[in-house]
Design a protein around this motif. Sequence first.
Motif, short mmCIF file in Angstrom:
data_model
loop_
_atom_site.label_atom_id
_atom_site.label_comp_id
_atom_site.label_asym_id
_atom_site.label_seq_id
_atom_site.Cartn_x
_atom_site.Cartn_y
_atom_site.Cartn_z
N ALA A 1 0.72 -1.19 0.02
CA ALA A 1 0.03 -0.03 0.03
C ALA A 1 0.74 1.39 -0.02
CB ALA A 1 -1.02 0.04 1.35
N GLY A 2 1.99 1.30 -0.07
CA GLY A 2 2.91 2.38 0.06
C GLY A 2 3.54 3.01 1.29
N VAL A 3 3.34 1.83 2.31
CA VAL A 3 3.81 2.39 3.68
C VAL A 3 4.79 1.68 4.17
CG1 VAL A 3 2.79 2.20 6.16
CG2 VAL A 3 0.97 2.44 4.39
N ASN A 4 5.73 2.87 4.71
CA ASN A 4 7.00 2.07 5.29
C ASN A 4 7.59 2.37 6.41
OD1 ASN A 4 7.40 5.12 4.86
ND2 ASN A 4 8.50 4.90 3.05
N VAL A 5 6.56 2.77 7.35
CA VAL A 5 6.79 3.12 8.82
C VAL A 5 5.48 2.71 9.47
CG1 VAL A 5 7.34 4.81 10.59
CG2 VAL A 5 8.30 5.04 8.52
N ASN A 6 5.53 1.75 10.47
CA ASN A 6 4.27 1.46 11.28
C ASN A 6 4.64 2.18 12.60
OD1 ASN A 6 2.09 0.45 12.32
ND2 ASN A 6 2.66 -1.74 12.11
N LEU A 7 3.90 3.04 13.12
CA LEU A 7 3.77 3.46 14.45
C LEU A 7 3.28 2.41 15.50
CD1 LEU A 7 2.77 7.31 14.08
CD2 LEU A 7 4.96 6.10 13.75
N ALA A 8 3.96 1.37 15.53
CA ALA A 8 3.78 0.23 16.34
C ALA A 8 5.08 -0.63 16.30
CB ALA A 8 2.57 -0.73 15.70
N PRO A 9 5.22 -1.52 17.25
CA PRO A 9 4.36 -1.89 18.37
C PRO A 9 4.19 -1.17 19.75
CG PRO A 9 6.50 -3.11 18.41
CD PRO A 9 6.55 -2.18 17.47
N VAL A 10 3.34 -1.35 20.59
CA VAL A 10 3.48 -0.81 22.04
C VAL A 10 4.34 -1.34 22.96
CG1 VAL A 10 1.91 -0.81 23.91
CG2 VAL A 10 0.94 0.23 21.74
#
Length: 389
Positions: free
Chosen positions: A170-179
Amino acid sequence: MRIRIAAGMMAGLALLAGCAAAPAASPTTPTTASATSTPTPTPTVDPIADLSLAQRVGQLFMVGTGTDAPNPQTLADIADRHVGGIFLHSGTASSVAQTAAVVARFTALVSPAATGDVPLWVATDQEGGDVQVLHGPGFARMPSALTQGTRAPETLRADAASWAAELAAAGVNVNLAPVADIVTSAATARQNPPIGALDRQYGYDQQTVAAHAGGFADGMRHGGVMPTFKHFPGLGRARTNTDFVLTTDTTVTAGSPDVQVYRALLAAGPALVMAATAIYQKIDPSAPAAFSPKIITGLLRGTLGFDGVVITDDLSAAAAVAGWTPAQRALLAIGAGCDIVLVSSEVSVLPEMYDAVLSAAQSDPGFAAKVDAAARRVVTAKQAGPGAD
């Protein structure tokens, strides 16, 4: 950040000098001196050398947009204020292909004039359970972190790699996870509104959280997505939610498991770290963590030795930071040692934030040095990537 909605880059080459041995002397053969070569040091290229100050400042912001259509102001922020990252927050259900089309509208703006040709970081909040921004055809329904924590870390790593592949498509290269927050017991979890009440925790002790948050992060890396550990120095003991009220933690110390869990997590591979907007009475009672040099520069960068990218929790609309103007929030965060200011919910405040940071950098050499250091960490991390293999 609203529920709707950093790893050090180690580089350097060891150059080994070779030395040719001289041939042995003989009565009939003259001795020939052998020249010893001196290695030429590899020049160090500053990754931000070609960026203007305005472009360096732009790398310090990540601005929100919906998943259903590009936010016009966020598009303009990339072109006009050189913003280096976008955050996909909650929107209507969209397929992987539809999301990729929205992202492409932003990545098409990367140019020498806008971003100095530095690629965008495209982030979202894909934890699982109640916190999964991207959903629709092509996106698996992810279980909560609490459920993920019941799986073997190796299994979770494989699952996360699969989820990361969806994000990358989908073009996403950063995930603001995990907690990485530690909720101390199942019995009191519901008394912890930001984490435990939403099953965002992997478990109830340092070892469990380190193993499972670490497994999730490693899977993200191997799927081509940079993970983000949050919310430093810990929201697992908070009794209120920073989205809705100024929150003060009265328990966590610099030596608490909430902080120490980051030692193992950050040693395992590249990652961002998200700074909380709560106040930590036993570490620095004077300011929220994202505004505290004692917490960001002293504890995270100094004691824990983290030299990667630090991103703030949302500074655009969270009640925890409402007592400061948008300009003050950005200045305090960069001054404390943060690298990226997250402007996820209320993008209208971005111009005030950006203009304040640019103005301060133009007039204050000391602050300009902090801007350069932050931009250098961001660009270096972008160039290195998540370390996928």
